[in-house]
Design a protein around this motif. Structure first.
Motif, mmCIF file in Angstrom:
data_model
loop_
_atom_site.group_PDB
_atom_site.id
_atom_site.type_symbol
_atom_site.label_atom_id
_atom_site.label_comp_id
_atom_site.label_asym_id
_atom_site.label_seq_id
_atom_site.Cartn_x
_atom_site.Cartn_y
_atom_site.Cartn_z
ATOM 1 N N GLN A 78 17.738 32.325 18.219
ATOM 2 C CA GLN A 78 18.191 30.782 17.802
ATOM 3 C C GLN A 78 19.487 30.760 18.341
ATOM 4 O O GLN A 78 20.551 31.480 18.203
ATOM 5 N N THR A 79 19.704 29.503 19.163
ATOM 6 C CA THR A 79 21.079 29.310 19.944
ATOM 7 C C THR A 79 22.103 28.659 18.929
ATOM 8 O O THR A 79 23.144 28.635 19.224
ATOM 9 N N GLY A 80 21.515 27.801 17.854
ATOM 10 C CA GLY A 80 22.304 27.168 17.280
ATOM 11 C C GLY A 80 22.362 25.692 17.544
ATOM 12 O O GLY A 80 22.979 24.819 16.912
ATOM 13 N N LEU A 81 21.863 25.368 18.830
ATOM 14 C CA LEU A 81 21.733 24.091 19.483
ATOM 15 C C LEU A 81 20.536 23.575 19.236
ATOM 16 O O LEU A 81 19.514 23.940 19.630
ATOM 17 N N ILE A 90 26.485 32.956 21.041
ATOM 18 C CA ILE A 90 27.026 34.244 20.514
ATOM 19 C C ILE A 90 27.530 34.087 19.221
ATOM 20 O O ILE A 90 27.417 34.879 18.089
ATOM 21 N N LEU A 91 28.189 33.070 18.653
ATOM 22 C CA LEU A 91 28.659 32.661 17.477
ATOM 23 C C LEU A 91 27.393 32.545 16.441
ATOM 24 O O LEU A 91 27.555 32.926 15.229
ATOM 25 N N LEU A 143 36.230 33.912 19.540
ATOM 26 C CA LEU A 143 35.083 34.737 19.364
ATOM 27 C C LEU A 143 35.947 35.304 18.009
ATOM 28 O O LEU A 143 35.282 35.697 17.068
ATOM 29 N N GLN A 144 37.123 35.816 18.107
ATOM 30 C CA GLN A 144 37.894 36.531 17.173
ATOM 31 C C GLN A 144 38.156 35.645 15.879
ATOM 32 O O GLN A 144 37.926 36.463 14.891
ATOM 33 N N ALA A 154 33.067 36.785 15.595
ATOM 34 C CA ALA A 154 31.884 37.377 16.437
ATOM 35 C C ALA A 154 32.307 38.501 17.301
ATOM 36 O O ALA A 154 31.251 38.866 18.006
ATOM 37 N N MET A 155 33.396 38.850 17.552
ATOM 38 C CA MET A 155 33.768 40.102 18.293
ATOM 39 C C MET A 155 33.337 41.277 17.723
ATOM 40 O O MET A 155 33.352 42.448 18.208
#
Length: 278
Positions: free
Chosen positions: A166-169, A202-203, A231-232, A236-237
């Motif tokens: 899932q991309t979230g979009l 990524i998130l 990301l930090q 997500a990092m």
């Protein structure tokens, strides 16, 4: 007669001194120690000479036993990769600017194919194409390494795509379903949101047991820093690795960056669909 007597006396005196100062057991002990310390290892070094250098490429004469993809070290410390193997010279791409390399300088083969260290300790770090950290947080410990270029697994050995990513979009997830292990290409003009789609994806993987690798090639350092900061801030990092070779990096390192991103983690290739999303 007095001279003869003195000669015999002097000769006897020398013999006495030698017998007192040098003993047979001491000589044997010294010889035994020297034999034990004797090292019979022979090191063979394959060396060559620089014929021409320029534009990140050097032509070397004399590296007859060099392998394709082998790392070579120049006299002033620059590392290169032997790629073009011809009958009378070897073409080497430089992993550096090569400004100090001169015609006629020596080059030696290392005997190692281009490889990088791999470890799960790279999670949350920002590195370059040589897997060296560039985030100022110290060295990364790794006990294993992996070839930068290695054959991909065959189709039969790969697990089929069975789990979605899932991309979230909503627009993408509803119209273009993506499975873990699939390769997807994002095409668009400048400033159309390609990086935003990648970072949002990524998130959205937080808590999904997915490891993400973000490779930035030829971008501005400020743009890469903004992505890392984003990301930090959202945590997500913890499951992401950033490989960055900015616009001022040598062309060779920009070329190696995607290979580095694909080889970083110690993952069984047959389980890659369960662990990594490309």
């Amino acid at each position: 007669m007095i001279g003869i007597i003195f000669f015999f006396f002097f000769q006897k005196r020398i013999r006495t001194i030698l017998m007192v100062t040098i003993k047979a057991d001491e000589i044997s002990n010294i010889i035994r120690e020297r034999i034990e310390q004797y090292n019979r290892e022979v090191t063979i070094v394959n060396t060559g000479t620089v014929l021409q250098v320029g534009d990140g490429i050097a032509r070397i004469y004399g590296l007859d036993e060099v392998m394709a993809g082998e790392l070579v070290e120049f006299e002033e410390g620059t590392i290169g990769i032997a790629l073009n193997l011809e009958s009378n010279n070897v073409g080497v791409v430089l992993m550096g600017d090569g400004l100090m390399i001169q015609e006629g300088s020596s080059v030696k083969a290392t005997g190692k194919i281009a490889q990088i260290p791999v470890s799960e300790a790279y999670l949350g770090r920002v590195i370059n194409a040589l897997a060296n950290p560039i985030d100022g947080r110290g060295k990364i410990s790794a006990s294993e390494s992996r070839l930068i270029e290695s054959p991909a697994p065959g189709i039969i050995s790969r697990r089929s795509v069975y789990e979605p990513l899932q991309t979230g979009l909503i627009a993408i997830d509803s119209m273009i379903p993506i499975g873990r292990g699939q390769r997807e290409l994002i095409i668009g003009d400048r400033q159309t949101g390609k990086t935003a789609v990648a970072t949002d994806t990524i998130l959205n993987q937080q808590g999904q047991n997915v490891i993400c690798v973000y490779v930035a090639i030829g971008q501005k350092a400020s743009s890469v820093a903004q992505v890392v900061t984003s990301l930090q801030e959202r945590g997500a990092m913890d499951y992401t690795i950033v490989v960055a070779e900015t616009a001022d990096s040598p062309a060779t390192l920009q070329y190696l960056a995607p290979y580095t991103g694909a080889k970083l983690l110690r993952i069984n290739w047959q389980e890659v669909n369960d662990c990594v999303s490309y």
